[in-house]
Design an enzyme around this catalytic site. Structure first.
Site, PDB file in Angstrom:
ATOM      1  CG  ASP A  31      -5.247 -30.362  58.298  1.00 15.71           C
ATOM      2  OD1 ASP A  31      -6.138 -31.230  58.218  1.00 15.71           O
ATOM      3  OD2 ASP A  31      -5.017 -29.545  57.386  1.00 15.71           O
ATOM      4  NE  ARG A  73      -1.728 -31.855  57.914  1.00 21.72           N
ATOM      5  CZ  ARG A  73      -0.843 -30.919  57.559  1.00 21.72           C
ATOM      6  NH1 ARG A  73       0.256 -30.762  58.258  1.00 21.72           N
ATOM      7  NH2 ARG A  73      -1.053 -30.136  56.523  1.00 21.72           N
ATOM      8  NE  ARG A 114      -4.364 -37.016  59.116  1.00 20.01           N
ATOM      9  CZ  ARG A 114      -4.229 -35.905  58.408  1.00 20.01           C
ATOM     10  NH1 ARG A 114      -4.898 -34.804  58.753  1.00 20.01           N
ATOM     11  NH2 ARG A 114      -3.422 -35.865  57.372  1.00 20.01           N
ATOM     12  NE  ARG A 120      -9.019 -37.405  51.954  1.00 17.03           N
ATOM     13  CZ  ARG A 120      -8.302 -36.303  52.196  1.00 17.03           C
ATOM     14  NH1 ARG A 120      -7.125 -36.145  51.641  1.00 17.03           N
ATOM     15  NH2 ARG A 120      -8.774 -35.370  52.989  1.00 17.03           N
ATOM     16  CB  SER A 149     -15.545 -29.275  54.356  1.00 16.60           C
ATOM     17  OG  SER A 149     -14.642 -29.427  53.283  1.00 16.60           O
ATOM     18  CE  LYS A 200      -9.728 -33.469  57.507  1.00 18.66           C
ATOM     19  NZ  LYS A 200     -10.067 -32.431  56.528  1.00 18.66           N
TER      20      LYS A 200
END
Ligand code: S3P
Length: 430
Positions: free
Chosen positions: A318, A391, A349, A119, A164, A345
């Site tokens: 999220d 998630r 995603r 990341r 962020s 993430k």
């Protein structure tokens, strides 16, 4: 985990504590003077990584039934860890802790799992370096593992390209150790738990919006001491989101979700549900631990498509996987844009949501900064590839509740990152 189609989810549930607030309570408690008691702390793997990091730096943290007690040693009380700090899967631990470590007298290293170590960390390396920190990516690829050594921090006004909270928080936390005021301006207001909690612990923080624009600035003055607090962590709206969606989508359902944090920098999901025609009400609105909370009553609703874009995105970043699941079941088209952050993430995603929903029969197209979902096709069962993203596992569990056949959530154990008791909560609704 195998999930089948059901009807009639009914009952009252309580959601575990907010992940973002739990992390911050441990971090600020550790660098405050005196004892911090945290009620309703989230015992998810991410927050346990934060606890472990601070224990490795000499902080005594006791975990009893419902209360976590942190024996803070003040702003300069941390001691050098004997080993590399293990941040696990947690981006929040890595980025926020970088801000604190930048102000320490000792050297430290941080590393995480294979997802975490891919990341982007340049987003914190750059501003912290501007402040005078010595922080580098050990592999020189802009990612963890990170190496941080003593620097002399000075205040800056940083203009962040991304909205962020992790970037903003890293800078504000380093700002506690700087020689003059530190400010961060972000293009759109991101979650503000750090600002709220820093104030509770006694820091001199201010936050402002520019009239007529979405730009938001937060600043902190150098600090001599923070003071231990009693903190009650509100229920995590990001975890509640799965049960909001379940209540809306599963036929003949009525669910009350108790004590959920509804801070406006987090509650975009409620607005999106309203725009989709959801039957949701907020009950017993009050405050806990400096944050607004409420019970959420959800009833089965016929949803329709919507557009999700602009300043609301950071307030629901999220929740986009579960919003996509709701959109797949809604009549008409949903467009999600301005959400390129999804690509960095725990997984990309945009890809993980689109691939898995497509495999269930949804008409969905990924875009550069979001996705387009033509809802209303019945979903069918599939093997869901979570790629160890908590998630994705939870969002597609809800999809499985309304799909034909048996949906198989692969590696569902990854839910431990933010909601270890996720599958138990369902027991209270059957
Ligand atoms: C978090 C901020 C968000 C969110 C993450 C937790 C935090 O990340 O996605 O799960 O606690 O500050 P960004 O602020 O980087 O978007």
């Amino acid at each position: 985990m195998e999930i089948g189609k059901i009807t009639g989810l009914k009952g009252t549930i309580t959601i575990p504590g907010d992940k973002s607030v739990s992390h911050r309570a441990i971090m600020l408690g550790s660098i405050a003077q005196g004892t911090t008691e945290i009620h309703n702390f989230l015992r998810g793997a991410d927050c346990l990584s934060t606890i472990q990091c601070f224990r490795s730096m000499g902080i005594e943290i006791k975990e009893n039934q419902d209360i976590v007690t942190v024996h803070g040693k003040g702003l300069h009380g941390l001691t050098a860890p004997s080993d590399i700090l293990d941040v696990g899967n947690s981006g929040t631990t890595t980025r926020l802790l970088s801000g604190i470590l930048a102000g320490q007298e000792f050297d430290s290293k941080m590393s995480g799992d294979s997802s975490l170590n891919t990341r982007p960390m340049r987003r914190i390396i750059e501003p912290l370096t501007q402040m005078g920190a010595n922080i580098s990516s050990i592999m020189r690829n802009g990612c963890a593992p990170l190496y941080i050594s003593k620097g002399n921090l000075h205040g800056i006004h940083y203009h962040s390209k991304v909205a962020s909270a992790q970037v903003k928080s890293a800078i504000l936390l380093a700002g506690l150790y700087a020689d003059s005021e530190t400010a961060v301006t972000e293009p759109t207001l991101s979650r503000n738990h750090t600002e709220l909690m820093l104030k509770e612990y006694g820091a001199d923080v201010s936050a402002s919006f520019k009239l007529g624009s979405t730009v938001a600035t937060a600043s902190v003055k150098p600090c001599t001491e923070l003071f231990g607090q009693n903190i009650t962590v509100p229920g995590d709206i990001s975890s509640a989101a799965y049960f909001i969606a379940a209540g809306l989508l599963v036929p003949d359902s009525e669910i009350v979700i108790k004590n959920v944090g509804i801070n406006s920098t987090r509650s975009g999901i409620l607005k999106v549900c309203e725009n989709m025609g959801a039957n949701i009400s907020l009950l017993h609105e009050t405050r806990a631990g400096g944050e607004p909370v409420a019970d959420i009553l959800v009833r089965t609703s016929q949803l329709h498509g919507t557009t999700v874009e602009g300043p609301i995105i950071p307030t629901l970043i999220d929740e986009i996987p579960i919003i996509a699941v709701m959109a797949a079941m809604a009549e008409g088209t949903t467009v999600i844009r301005d959400a390129a952050e999804l690509k960095v993430k725990e997984t990309n995603r945009i890809e993980t949501v689109c691939d898995n929903l497509a495999s269930m029969g949804c008409d969905i197209t990924p875009t550069d900064d979001g996705m387009i979902i033509h809802g209303g096709n019945p979903l069918h069962s599939a093997n869901i590839h979570t790629l160890l993203d908590h998630r994705i596992a939870m969002a597609f569990t809800i999809a499985g509740l309304v799909a034909d056949g048996i949906t198989n959530i692969l590696d569902s154990k990854c839910i431990d990152v933010s909601y270890p008791t996720f599958y138990d909560t369902f027991e209270d609704l059957l």
